[in-house]
Each structure stands twice: as C-alpha cells, then as structure tokens.
Motif scaffolding. Sequence first.
Motif, PDB file in Angstrom:
ATOM      1  N   ASP A  79       0.851  -1.184   0.000  1.00 29.43           N
ATOM      2  CA  ASP A  79       0.000   0.000   0.000  1.00 29.43           C
ATOM      3  C   ASP A  79       0.892   1.241   0.000  1.00 29.43           C
ATOM      4  N   ASP A 106      -7.335   2.195 -12.374  1.00 31.02           N
ATOM      5  CA  ASP A 106      -8.365   2.375 -11.349  1.00 31.02           C
ATOM      6  C   ASP A 106      -9.284   1.159 -11.403  1.00 31.02           C
ATOM      7  N   VAL A 107      -9.352   0.421 -10.306  1.00 36.30           N
ATOM      8  CA  VAL A 107     -10.165  -0.794 -10.272  1.00 36.30           C
ATOM      9  C   VAL A 107     -11.481  -0.535  -9.562  1.00 36.30           C
ATOM     10  N   GLU A 108     -12.442  -1.378  -9.832  1.00 33.70           N
ATOM     11  CA  GLU A 108     -13.811  -1.143  -9.375  1.00 33.70           C
ATOM     12  C   GLU A 108     -13.981  -1.202  -7.863  1.00 33.70           C
ATOM     13  N   TRP A 109     -13.036  -1.786  -7.148  1.00 35.07           N
ATOM     14  CA  TRP A 109     -13.160  -1.842  -5.687  1.00 35.07           C
ATOM     15  C   TRP A 109     -12.515  -0.645  -5.008  1.00 35.07           C
ATOM     16  N   GLY A 110     -12.314   0.457  -5.772  1.00 33.46           N
ATOM     17  CA  GLY A 110     -11.941   1.738  -5.178  1.00 33.46           C
ATOM     18  C   GLY A 110     -10.465   1.979  -4.955  1.00 33.46           C
ATOM     19  N   ARG A 111      -9.631   1.337  -5.735  1.00 37.32           N
ATOM     20  CA  ARG A 111      -8.182   1.528  -5.579  1.00 37.32           C
ATOM     21  C   ARG A 111      -7.553   1.825  -6.929  1.00 37.32           C
ATOM     22  N   SER A 127      -0.567  -0.358  -4.653  1.00 38.93           N
ATOM     23  CA  SER A 127      -1.910   0.213  -4.738  1.00 38.93           C
ATOM     24  C   SER A 127      -2.170   1.233  -3.638  1.00 38.93           C
ATOM     25  N   PRO A 129      -5.841   3.620  -2.028  1.00 43.90           N
ATOM     26  CA  PRO A 129      -7.255   3.948  -2.183  1.00 43.90           C
ATOM     27  C   PRO A 129      -7.417   5.189  -3.050  1.00 43.90           C
TER      28      PRO A 129
END
Length: 130
Positions: A79, A106-111, A127, A129
């Motif tokens: 992170d 940018d991935v769909e789970w907000g990261r 990654s 957030p």
Amino acid sequence: MSPSLHQSLLMVSDLDASVAFYRDIVGLEPDEIADGNAEFDTGRCTLVLEEDFDPEVLDAFGLDEPGDERGRGVIVAIDVDDPEAVDTVCERAAEAVETVRMEPTDVEWGRRMALLSDPDDYTVEISAPR
C-alpha cells in the motif's frame, strides 16, 4: 488474542538485486541488512528477503528448495500513500527496465493499482485507495 501477520518472507536468488528493487523502485527502506537477508519494516508487518537457505536448514523446517519458479503464485501487496504514488513507482520501474505487468489502473473496488515483477518474478502489487 487475535492472530495477525507479523512477517512475510521471500526466498530470493540475488539479495543485492532484490534489495535494490524494493528500496529503489518500490520505495521501502531496509531496517536491517545482514549476511544473507534483509528486513523492511512496512509498518504493519516485516518483509524479509532471504537468500537461499542451506539444505540442512530447509530440511529442518520440512521445506523444499524454491527452484527456478520461486515467484509463481505469490503476490506481495504494498500500500502506498496515494494514487499518484502508484504512478510514480511504475515510472521508476519502467526507467530501471523492470517488468510492469499491469500499468496503473483504477479498479472497481476503489483503488488505483499496478503490478510489477521483482527480480525473482514475484508479483508485486502497488496500490492506494482512490
């Protein structure tokens, strides 16, 4: 008492190359470099890079040698502070001719995340957030 992960250990083939990758590309500072291993305190757990153990040590722990495909099936997730830092790490990797497996996305789970390959072909997720 709740269990918690306190250490992850990667068996590496070239400690100097691996230390350089995690220090210069990823941005982790080593806490300790000793004969045959290096430790990075990530704040939550320690990442340990360990050059190949001698066969007697492996046998004592009931472990096999990692072989040539040591990175297969392993993902180290790191992170970083913010989405821009993901891009910065990937830029450093590209400049150093390191393998970027997945460009910053940018991935769909907000990261925002990217995937790199370290010197032993371990997959390293960088990654943050969004």
